[in-house]
Design an enzyme around this catalytic site. Structure first.
Site, PDB file in Angstrom:
ATOM      1  N   HIS A   1       0.879  -1.177   0.000  1.00  0.00           N
ATOM      2  CA  HIS A   1       0.000   0.000   0.000  1.00  0.00           C
ATOM      3  C   HIS A   1       0.912   1.221   0.000  1.00  0.00           C
ATOM      4  CE1 HIS A   1      -3.473   2.405   2.078  1.00  0.00           C
ATOM      5  NE2 HIS A   1      -3.124   2.889   0.891  1.00  0.00           N
ATOM      6  N   ASP A   2       0.789   2.067  -1.022  1.00  0.00           N
ATOM      7  CA  ASP A   2       1.750   3.155  -1.202  1.00  0.00           C
ATOM      8  C   ASP A   2       1.873   4.065   0.014  1.00  0.00           C
ATOM      9  OD1 ASP A   2      -0.772   4.301  -1.607  1.00  0.00           O
ATOM     10  OD2 ASP A   2      -0.382   4.884  -3.684  1.00  0.00           O
TER      11      ASP A   2
END
Length: 471
Positions: free
Chosen positions: A237-238
Site C-alpha cells: 500500500h503506497d
C-alpha cells in the site's frame, strides 16, 4: 554495473520505476522509467489497464541494462482496495475495476443491514469508504455471484503483479488491511466477517508482512531481462511505504500528499474506540505491525481534475501561482463529499457546491484552485484537531511527504491554519520507503528506525512557519 534495488511505485495517473542504492551511509534515488496509468471504460465499469501497467513495469526493468544497473531486488507498491480474481487455472475472472467506479453506490448501507457498522469497526478498525474492498466484493456477490463462486485466488493489484513476476501468490499485510476484512487484533483475515458476508473463504491467500521474500523471477522473465533478482514485499500500500520516509514520528502528524491526502500518526496498537469511529479514522497496517491511525481526505485529485478540465493548458505550478494571486477569495467546499469522487467536471461540481450553499462563486482558474486549496487546508486542520482530541496529545509539527509536498501555497496555508511548523519532504517518499523495506530485508539496514535516520540525512526537507502567504 552498479548494484541497486528497484522500487515500482504506481499511482492514480502514472507509474514509475526507481533505482535506489546506498553510498556513504546515504540513500540515493534515480528514476529510470515512467509510464501512464489511466482508467479505461470496459463494459459498464471504469477499470485499470493492468496489462499495460505490467508492460510498464517490465519496460522499466529492461532499462536497467542500458543504465548500467544491476538490480538485486524489486518491490512493488500501488494504491489500495482494488483487486482481481483468478479461476482454478489462474486466469483472470474479473477486470481490475477501479474504486472510483459506481458499482459500490449504496452497497455499504446494504451491508450494515447484515452486520452493524460498530461491529465491523471494532473488528477491523478501518474507516468507512464506500469503495472499500468489502463493498466491492459484496457488489460482485450481489450482481455476479457465479464469478465469486468460481474464484480461487483473490489478489490485490500489487499481489497480482508479484504473481506475474514470480508465479507465487500471497496477500501483503498493509494492503490487505485496507480491504476492511482483516482483523486489526489478530492481523489475519477475519473469518467471522468473511463467513457472515458469504464470501468465498478459500480465495484469500496467506497474509505476509513487508520484508517478506516472495521469490525469484519466473524463468521466462530471467531470459527476457537477462538477469534474475529477488522479489520482496515492501508495504505494498503506497501510503504504508510513504510513511516509512517520515524522519521523526513521536511528535509529528504526517500528511502523505498526492491524489489522496492521508493525515495521521503512527501507533503501536489499533484505536477502535467510539471517538475514532465517530470521526471515521482508520487503523491501517504498517511495517513491524504498527498502525497508521489516519483519515483519508480527497486530496490533490481535485486539482488534477481541474487541470484536466482546462485541457492541461495550465501546469500544477501555474494553477498554484494563479491561486496565490486570489488571496481574498475565501469560499470552501467539503472536500470529502462523494460528489467530488469522480464528477463529470470537477470545475462545475465545485461551482455547483458553492451555488447550493450560497457561497461566492469561483469562476477563474485562480479562484477555482484557491477554493480547492483553502478547502483542503481547512480539512487538514479539522483532522488534526480530531487526532489531538482522540489521542489527548498535542503534536508539535506536521511533516508533508509525497508529490503534493511541492505545493508551496498549500504548505503555507496548512501552517497558517494549524499554527504548527510544517516540514515538507521527501518528495519521493513512497519509492524511498519501498527501497528502505528491501534494504532491511537484505540486512543492509537493521530496522525501520535506522532506515528513517538514513532517509533524514539523505533528502532535503523544507520548513514553513506561519506568515503572510504573499511574502
Amino acid at each position: 554495473m552498479r548494484k541497486c534495488n528497484l522500487a515500482v511505485d504506481i499511482g492514480a495517473s502514472n507509474g514509475r520505476v526507481f533505482a535506489g542504492y546506498v553510498k556513504d551511509e546515504h540513500m540515493h534515488l534515480k528514476q529510470i522509467h515512467r509510464f501512464d496509468n489511466q482508467m479505461i471504460k470496459k463494459g459498464n465499469h471504469f477499470c485499470w489497464n493492468i496489462d499495460e501497467l505490467f508492460k510498464g513495469i517490465k519496460d522499466g526493468i529492461k532499462k536497467c541494462n542500458s543504465a548500467g544497473l544491476q538490480p538485486e531486488s524489486i518491490g512493488i507498491d500501488t494504491w489500495a482496495v482494488d483487486f482481481v480474481l483468478l479461476n482454478e487455472n489462474d486466469e483472470l475472472l474479473t477486470d481490475a475495476v477501479s474504486y472510483r467506479d459506481s458499482r459500490t453506490d449504496g452497497v455499504m448501507e446494504e451491508v450494515f443491514q447484515s452486520i452493524s457498522k460498530e461491529e465491523i469497526y471494532s473488528r477491523t478498525g478501518i474507516q468507512f469508504q464506500k469503495f472499500n474492498t468489502l463493498y466491492q466484493l459484496y457488489s460482485l456477490k450481489k450482481n455476479n455471484p457465479e464469478i465469486l463462486a468460481s474464484a480461487r485466488s483473490f489478489l490485490m493489484i500489487p499481489d497480482y503483479f508479484n504473481y506475474l513476476l514470480t508465479g507465487k501468490k500471497v496477500n501483503e499485510y498493509t494492503n490487505a488491511t485496507s480491504t476492511q476484512l482483516v482483523n486489526a487484533h489478530t492481523k489475519q483475515w477475519d473469518q467471522h466477517l468473511i463467513e457472515s458476508l458469504d464470501f468465498n473463504e478459500s480465495m484469500f491467500q496467506e497474509i505476509k508482512p513487508p520484508m517478506y521474500e516472495v521469490g525469484n523471477l519466473r524463468g521466462e522473465l530471467v531470459s527476457e531481462f537477462g538477469f534474475d533478482m529477488k522479489v520482496f514485499l515492501p508495504a505494498t500500500h503506497d501510503t504504508g511505504s510513504a510513511v516509512v520516509s517520515v524522519p521523526e514520528l513521536d511528535d509529528t502528524i504526517y500528511i502523505s500528499s498526492g491524489t489522496w491526502s492521508l493525515i495521521g500518526t503512527e501507533n503501536d496498537n489499533p484505536n477502535c474506540d467510539e471517538d475514532a469511529l465517530k470521526y471515521n479514522f482508520t487503523n491501517e497496517g504498517g511495517l513491524d505491525y504498527r498502525f497508521r491511525f489516519l483519515k483519508n481526505i480527497m486530496g490533490l485529485w481535485m486539482i488534477q481534475e481541474v487541470k484536466r478540465n482546462y485541457n492541461d493548458q495550465y501546469s500544477f505550478e501555474e494553477l498554484m501561482k494563479l491561486a496565490k494571486t486570489t488571496e481574498e477569495f475565501s469560499s470552501q467546499v467539503n472536500v470529502n463529499d462523494d460528489r467530488f469522487l469522480k464528477p463529470e467536471s470537477m470545475i462545475e461540481e465545485v461551482q455547483n457546491y458553492c451555488l447550493e450553499n450560497k457561497l461566492p462563486l469561483p469562476q477563474t482558474p485562480g479562484e477555482i484552485s484557491r477554493c480547492i486549496f483553502n478547502s483542503l487546508a481547512f480539512s487538514y486542520g479539522q483532522a488534526i484537531d480530531q487526532i489531538e482530541e482522540i489521542s489527548g496529545k498535542t503534536f508539535k509539527q506536521i511533516n508533508i511527504i509525497g508529490g503534493g509536498s511541492q505545493n508551496e501555497l498549500i504548505n503555507q496555508l496548512i501552517t497558517n491554519t494549524t499554527n504548527k511548523p510544517v516540514y515538507s519532504g521527501p518528495i519521493e517518499a513512497t519509492a524511498i520507503g519501498n527501497i528502505a523495506s528491501q534494504l532491511i530485508a537484505l540486512g543492509k539496514c537493521r530496522n525501520v528506525g535506522e532506515a528513517r535516520t538514513m532517509i533524514k540525512n539523505s533528502f532535503d526537507i523544507t520548513t514553513y512557519t506561519p506568515s503572510n502567504i504573499n511574502e
